[in-house]
Enzyme design. Structure first.
Site, short mmCIF file in Angstrom:
data_model
loop_
_atom_site.label_atom_id
_atom_site.label_comp_id
_atom_site.label_asym_id
_atom_site.label_seq_id
_atom_site.Cartn_x
_atom_site.Cartn_y
_atom_site.Cartn_z
N GLU A 1 50.17 39.47 40.67
CA GLU A 1 49.86 40.54 41.63
C GLU A 1 51.05 40.83 42.53
O GLU A 1 51.72 39.93 43.02
CB GLU A 1 48.64 40.14 42.49
CG GLU A 1 47.37 39.88 41.70
CD GLU A 1 46.81 41.14 41.02
OE1 GLU A 1 47.29 42.25 41.32
OE2 GLU A 1 45.90 40.99 40.19
N ARG B 1 32.25 45.00 44.97
CA ARG B 1 31.51 45.66 43.88
C ARG B 1 30.24 44.88 43.56
O ARG B 1 29.24 45.42 43.15
CB ARG B 1 32.48 45.71 42.69
CG ARG B 1 32.03 46.33 41.41
CD ARG B 1 33.20 46.29 40.39
NE ARG B 1 33.88 45.00 40.36
CZ ARG B 1 33.45 43.94 39.67
NH1 ARG B 1 32.38 44.00 38.92
NH2 ARG B 1 34.14 42.81 39.70
N CYS C 1 39.30 37.69 45.98
CA CYS C 1 40.68 37.36 45.60
C CYS C 1 41.68 38.12 46.46
O CYS C 1 42.63 37.54 46.98
CB CYS C 1 40.94 37.67 44.13
SG CYS C 1 40.13 36.50 43.03
N HIS D 1 46.22 36.60 38.83
CA HIS D 1 44.90 36.69 38.18
C HIS D 1 45.01 36.22 36.73
O HIS D 1 46.00 36.50 36.05
CB HIS D 1 44.39 38.13 38.21
CG HIS D 1 43.47 38.43 39.35
ND1 HIS D 1 43.73 39.39 40.30
CD2 HIS D 1 42.25 37.88 39.69
CE1 HIS D 1 42.73 39.43 41.17
NE2 HIS D 1 41.82 38.53 40.83
N1 PCA Z 1 37.92 36.33 41.02
C1 PCA Z 1 37.34 37.21 42.01
C2 PCA Z 1 36.95 36.30 43.15
C3 PCA Z 1 36.99 34.92 42.60
C4 PCA Z 1 37.70 35.04 41.33
O1 PCA Z 1 38.05 34.10 40.62
C5 PCA Z 1 38.27 38.37 42.40
O2 PCA Z 1 39.05 38.81 41.56
O3 PCA Z 1 38.19 38.86 43.52
#
Ligand code: PCA
Length: 216
Positions: free
Chosen positions: A79, A89, A142, A164
């Site tokens: 990111e 969401r 996140c 991610h």
């Molecule tokens: N993914 C979510 C929150 C926790 C996770 O592992 C996100 O992308 O916000």
């Protein structure tokens, strides 16, 4: 020297979250003379920032990488930017679904990652892992944690950011077999490499007291 590596507990009805599986697999490993300290954050708008801040205070890390799951993404997704926006969401693990509110009032609209994102991407690809840069960490927990992390460490000289991860194959098999996925061993290897690339760039290896003298 500590590396703080966070993952999240499962959310959205899942039984597992690759981010925590990867973080806990790397817990205790020494990378360029720094030790990985894994912490699991609750997938909760109310609880995650506090857990992050506690870990920062406890460990005083030289590097912080927060991990999260992004189902549907096919690559390790580095990111670039955290935005000052929460717009859930789905409900978090406390049943909360805040919408259209800032992460922090009276704070900047966004923060950039301070990780060497392109060096990471290139190293991961060279090692055979699909990896790319992402311009959105979403507007769920996140992104909230990413924003809080960058806000807390702004100007401190501690590289930090968010990555991610794709779903695990067993998650895809259970929920939607056509969903992209990446095996746990590959995810662990990719994140180990991402940490090593950052510390190599920071000169942490060169700073090792036992490696002060040139060998040739
Ligand atoms: N993914 C979510 C929150 C926790 C996770 O592992 C996100 O992308 O916000």
């Amino acid at each position: 020297m500590n590396i703080l590596l966070t993952g999240f507990e499962p959310f959205g009805g899942e039984a597992i979250n690759p981010s925590w599986e990867v973080a806990r697999a790397l817990d205790g490993q020494v990378i360029a003379s720094a030790t990985v300290q894994a912490r699991c954050l609750p997938t909760s708008f109310g609880g995650a920032p506090e857990a992050l801040v506690r870990a920062l205070a406890e460990l005083r890390p030289v590097l912080v990488v927060a991990l999260g799951q992004a189902s549907g993404r096919s690559e390790v997704s580095i990111e670039r930017v955290a935005v000052n926006l929460i717009d859930a969401r789905i409900a978090d693990n406390d049943g909360q679904r805040p919408q259209d509110v800032p992460v922090r009032a009276d704070a900047p609209a966004a923060y950039f990652s301070t990780l060497p994102i392109k060096a990471m991407r290139d190293a991961l690809r060279a090692a055979g892992h699909p990896a790319g840069l992402s311009l959105s960490a979403g507007a769920f927990v996140c992104n909230q944690v990413f924003y809080e992390l960058q806000h807390r460490l702004a100007g401190q000289g501690v590289p930090s950011g968010f990555i991610h991860l794709p779903a695990l194959p067993e998650q895809a098999a259970r929920t939607q077999p056509t969903m992209p996925s990446m095996g746990l061993a590959a995810q662990i290897d990719a994140i180990r490499l991402a940490l090593a690339v950052t510390l190599a760039g920071e000169g942490a290896v060169a700073a090792r007291p036992d490696e002060g003298a040139p060998t040739s």
